[in-house]
Design an enzyme around this catalytic site. Structure first.
Site, PDB file in Angstrom:
ATOM      1  N   HIS A 139       1.121  -1.150  -0.330  1.00 60.95           N
ATOM      2  CA  HIS A 139       0.692  -0.222  -0.030  1.00 60.95           C
ATOM      3  C   HIS A 139       1.401   1.018   0.163  1.00 60.95           C
ATOM      4  CE1 HIS A 139      -3.013   2.440   1.123  1.00 60.95           C
ATOM      5  NE2 HIS A 139      -2.436   2.989   1.974  1.00 60.95           N
ATOM      6  N   LYS A 160      -1.244  10.535   0.995  1.00 63.52           N
ATOM      7  CA  LYS A 160       0.419  10.476   0.146  1.00 63.52           C
ATOM      8  C   LYS A 160       0.025  10.368  -1.554  1.00 63.52           C
ATOM      9  CE  LYS A 160      -0.195   5.573   1.108  1.00 63.52           C
ATOM     10  NZ  LYS A 160      -0.873   6.111   2.591  1.00 63.52           N
ATOM     11  N   ASP A 178      -2.057   3.879  -4.373  1.00 65.47           N
ATOM     12  CA  ASP A 178      -2.922   3.315  -3.802  1.00 65.47           C
ATOM     13  C   ASP A 178      -1.835   1.399  -3.735  1.00 65.47           C
ATOM     14  OD1 ASP A 178      -4.698   2.850  -1.411  1.00 65.47           O
ATOM     15  OD2 ASP A 178      -5.932   1.480  -3.012  1.00 65.47           O
ATOM     16  N   ARG A 247      17.906  15.149  12.439  1.00 65.18           N
ATOM     17  CA  ARG A 247      18.497  16.071  11.798  1.00 65.18           C
ATOM     18  C   ARG A 247      19.627  16.337  11.070  1.00 65.18           C
ATOM     19  NH1 ARG A 247      16.885  19.536  15.990  1.00 65.18           N
ATOM     20  NH2 ARG A 247      17.227  21.299  14.135  1.00 65.18           N
TER      21      ARG A 247
END
Length: 305
Positions: A139, A160, A178, A247
């Protein structure tokens, strides 16, 4: 185990069917490899892979031509008696009468192609590896960003499809939305594509289904792409104050798909963040690393000095 229909191979490679009276319905192969039966024609059948496609090239055909009619009949009889999936003769070479006779007797199809043996076998092997590859359905959304195949995953409703649409508007290409079908073509290669029923379609909550190919043109879509990077979208964890997010980019993370490791970037999502632009940056960074440039490592080295 996946299989490839023999009729599909004939159509894909435009093979001449020497014995059209033999039905191809229900016939398939399950092996990704092929066999050139040089040793078998010489009489050596130990460890013979009779369930592979059998290809006769110039060398094997030349050997058969050198035999007497009796010896050639015996050699071909032994080969066909194993009821191989089919026999394919390359380079448009002569079909011996014995091939037709034993093909009918043992119900073995015989085909011919004008292609050179090397070219044909290379294309056939690639086709078989793709057709019979291990696969899984995931998915997510698969987009081609600056030539990098980027698989975007995350919880349902995280954005998404909206991110994919923004990337398409920026000039990138959609492969699947999808549901992404991933095939393991080789040990280090994963290829993603879209199921036929939802190809070129995107679902946008509040709007519905849109056809990307029709709205943005053929340049906005592509049928399949190698997966180079996985981006996982997740809701920003306010409790952690972003402390557990990378980071600098020194800690590389990977995800395993069908036994292959793929670079993984986890992107926290919250209002105000341009996720599409972040995905573009991630794709470019991944491309840079392939070219031997690691900005995070260079920055770390500067600090170390």
């Amino acid at each position: 185990m996946y299989s490839a229909e023999l009729a599909k191979i004939v159509e894909a490679f435009q093979l001449e069917n020497i014995l059209p009276e033999i039905s191809l319905e229900g016939r398939s192969v399950k092996k990704r490899e092929i066999n050139r039966p040089a040793l078998q024609l010489a009489g050596y059948y130990k460890s013979f892979d009779h369930d592979r496609l059998q290809v006769i090239g110039r060398v094997e055909h030349g050997y058969l031509c050198s035999l007497s009619e009796t010896a050639r009949r015996e050699a071909l009889y032994n080969l066909f008696s194993y009821r191989v999936p089919c026999l394919i003769i390359c380079k448009g070479q002569e079909i011996f009468p014995e091939m037709i006779e034993y093909g009918r007797e043992f119900d073995v199809p015989v085909f011919r192609t004008d292609q050179l043996t090397t070219d044909f076998t290379a294309e056939l092997l690639f086709w078989l590896r793709e057709e019979l590859a291990d696969r899984v359905m995931i998915h997510g959304v698969l987009v081609d960003i600056y030539g990098e195949g980027v698989l975007i995953t995350g919880a349902s409703g995280i954005g998404k499809s909206e991110t994919a649409l923004e990337l398409i508007k920026r000039g990138h290409r959609l492969i699947a939305d999808d549901a992404v079908e991933i095939k393991k073509i080789a040990d280090r290669r994963l290829t993603g594509s879209c199921p036929e029923i939802i190809r070129y379609l995107i679902e946008l909550r509040g709007i519905g289904i849109i056809n990307v190919k029709e709205l943005f043109g053929v340049g906005s879509v592509i049928s399949k792409k190698t997966i180079d990077l996985v981006i996982k979208l997740e809701f920003w964890d306010e409790g952690a104050s972003g402390a557990h997010y990378d980071r600098l980019g020194l800690n590389e993370e990977y995800i395993e798909i069908l036994g292959n490791k793929v670079q993984l970037n986890t992107i926290p999502v919250r209002p105000g963040r341009n996720v599409a632009m972040i995905c573009e940056s991630a794709a470019m960074t991944n491309r840079q690393k392939k070219m031997g440039m690691n900005t995070a490592q260079e920055f770390s080295n500067r600090i170390g000095k």
